[in-house]
Enzyme design. Structure first.
Site, PDB file in Angstrom:
ATOM      1  N   GLU A  20       0.879  -1.172   0.000  1.00 54.76           N
ATOM      2  CA  GLU A  20       0.000   0.000   0.000  1.00 54.76           C
ATOM      3  C   GLU A  20       0.909   1.212   0.000  1.00 54.76           C
ATOM      4  O   GLU A  20       1.606   1.488   0.984  1.00 54.76           O
ATOM      5  CB  GLU A  20      -0.929  -0.016   1.214  1.00 54.76           C
ATOM      6  CG  GLU A  20      -2.089   0.963   1.092  1.00 54.76           C
ATOM      7  CD  GLU A  20      -1.805   2.299   1.748  1.00 54.76           C
ATOM      8  OE1 GLU A  20      -1.518   3.259   0.994  1.00 54.76           O
ATOM      9  OE2 GLU A  20      -1.859   2.388   2.974  1.00 54.76           O
TER      10      GLU A  20
ATOM     11  N   GLU B  48       3.898  13.033  -4.820  1.00 54.41           N
ATOM     12  CA  GLU B  48       3.347  13.089  -3.466  1.00 54.41           C
ATOM     13  C   GLU B  48       4.209  13.951  -2.554  1.00 54.41           C
ATOM     14  O   GLU B  48       5.419  13.724  -2.428  1.00 54.41           O
ATOM     15  CB  GLU B  48       3.248  11.680  -2.888  1.00 54.41           C
ATOM     16  CG  GLU B  48       2.562  11.624  -1.527  1.00 54.41           C
ATOM     17  CD  GLU B  48       2.406  10.205  -1.016  1.00 54.41           C
ATOM     18  OE1 GLU B  48       1.325   9.885  -0.490  1.00 54.41           O
ATOM     19  OE2 GLU B  48       3.364   9.417  -1.133  1.00 54.41           O
TER      20      GLU B  48
END
Length: 487
Positions: free
Chosen positions: A256, A384
């Site tokens: 993840e 990000e």
């Protein structure tokens, strides 16, 4: 404070590893620092390949007995762990707040109760885990979930205990043994979990916890031939290294990873709701992988949306996370703060405009920031940041909104604000994301599949999907004849 114990707000925390049901010290240590004020919390045992080998050996030795333990007994012990968490919610909350800077009120009311729920949910799900038998030309097919073996779980610093137990609970419920490596910036509540699990009666070696740097102990764990599952939450570059380490042994992975999620605001949306959803993305100082950091607003309402957003964001209280009045606390580390500021400075130099924020505060606090006039192919839109930094872009058509939303290498989540049910159905079907929220955010149920697409991850966990990962699924096919009657 003794040689191997530090005290955080009156709570004693052992700084050693937890291996085979015993505390194990390392010759070297690393320093744990609170992001709230930069104070040194203590020296933590710094594991290497030697501790990795010890922990995996302990997990391997404990595996046969734990795998053979009945579902009911495994569930009972996991419920006992949950009981222990609930008894120590205040201790866990203050230690985690001090260690990672997230809000104390959130830890007390939401995060730590969720930790207990993680154990209870997977304990209960285990007891009802089943697949109906089915027939093939008169033969019976029976599906079973067999424990896979020692599992390495590597977890991040933004929600240390909650995300650790999101992995630990299903792995243990599945009958696997575990080696948990918490992030080196936030190791303390994992140590407390070891105490809680031991008091709950979890057998020695079933849960092992090792501390240290990824390059020193993480690589040794992920490349170990006796490890049968690896679950990791963190950055894409680290996941790439883990994947390479695991490849030699063909160890199954659940990853993840990062996100650059969009929030699509259509002109027919409840604008106050949309603004609330947007401001909510500053939660945990923007250190949330699921955060919708790219705000995409229909052009006809963009000016009004931006005005209301700036007003709402101005009321955010940034400060000491132990204060009940605080809305967002510090960023985790000076290195992270420098990374955030670098992203913003480069964006501004490239022509972006800071509607709010755009600068560091005192200590490790970065001002909530909204940048406009950003290009779709710019770094600030594509990469990000993992801090309280949002961008705002406009669109004119539904097709353009979807194109902008999907135009990154990530696909973890997406949020949609619209008053049109038909539009919601059309758009959500076209979005590339593991989770889509419509007129809401961060509503998560443990029985739902969770994970990301593209560079946001590999695989899904949650509910039965967690057991599918942590187990070896077996299909047994039985013929209707060939039996002998033994009377």
């Amino acid at each position: 404070m003794t040689e191997h114990t530090l005290t955080v707000a009156g709570v004693a925390v052992d700084t050693r590893h937890w291996i085979g049901g015993e505390r194990v010290a390392s010759a070297e240590t690393f320093t744990d620092v609170s992001p709230i004020d930069g104070s040194v919390l203590g020296e933590i045992s710094r594991g290497t390949a030697a501790e990795a080998d010890l922990a995996v050996a302990a997990a391997k030795a404990a595996f046969p007995a734990w795998a053979a333990t009945s579902r009911a007994e495994r569930a009972r012990i996991l419920h006992a762990v949950a009981d222990g968490v609930e008894k120590r919610i205040e201790d866990l909350a203050i230690v985690e707040t001090t260690d990672n800077g997230a809000l104390l009120r959130s830890h007390r009311r939401g995060v730590m109760p969720r930790v207990a729920h993680n154990f209870r949910f997977f304990a209960d799900w285990l007891l009802k885990l089943d697949h109906e038998d089915f027939e093939t030309r008169g033969h019976t097919n029976h599906v079973s979930w067999d424990p896979a073996g020692p599992s390495v779980l590597i977890t991040p610093w933004n929600a240390p205990l909650m995300l650790s137990t999101w992995k630990v609970a299903p792995a243990l419920a599945a009958g696997n043994t575990v080696v948990l490596k918490p992030a080196e910036w936030t190791p303390l509540t994992a140590s407390l979990l070891a105490d809680i699990a031991a008091e709950a009666g979890l057998p020695a070696g079933v849960l092992n916890i090792v501390q240290g740097y990824g390059s020193e102990i993480g690589d040794a764990l992920t490349s170990h031939p006796d490890v049968r599952r690896i679950s990791f939450t963190g950055s894409v570059p680290t996941a790439q290294r883990i994947t390479q380490s695991a490849a030699a042994n063909l160890t199954p992975l659940s990853l993840e990873l990062g996100g650059k999620s969009p929030l699509l605001v259509f002109a027919d949306a409840d604008l106050d709701l949309a603004v609330d959803l947007a401001v909510e993305q500053y939660d945990n100082a923007g250190q949330v992988c699921l955060a919708a950091t790219r705000i995409l607003v229909e052009e006809t309402v963009a000016e009004e949306f931006t005005r209301r957003f700036a007003e709402k964001a101005a009321a955010i209280v940034q400060g000491d996370p132990r204060d009940e009045a605080t809305d967002i606390g510090p960023n985790i580390h000076e290195r992270q703060l420098e990374k955030i500021d670098g992203f913003v400075r480069r964006a501004v130099d490239a022509g972006a405009r800071a509607v709010i924020g755009g600068h560091c505060g005192e200590g490790r606090y970065y001002a909530p920031t909204l940048l406009t006039d950003v290009a779709q192919d710019s770094e600030i839109v594509q990469e990000e940041v993992f801090g309280p930094v949002l961008t705002l872009q406009t669109f004119t058509t539904e097709d353009e909104a979807v194109q902008l939303a999907n135009d990154t290498r990530f696909g973890l989540a997406a949020t949609l604000a619209t008053g049109d049910r038909d539009r919601a159905a059309r758009v959500t079907q076209r979005l590339v994301a593991g989770t889509v929220w419509v007129n809401c955010f961060f509503v998560r149920d443990l029985q739902a599949p969770f994970g990301g697409s593209r560079h946001s991850g590999v695989g899904r966990e949650g509910g039965t999907w967690s057991f599918d990962f942590y187990c070896d699924l077996k299909n047994t096919v039985t013929a209707p004849k060939g039996w002998k009657d033994h009377g």
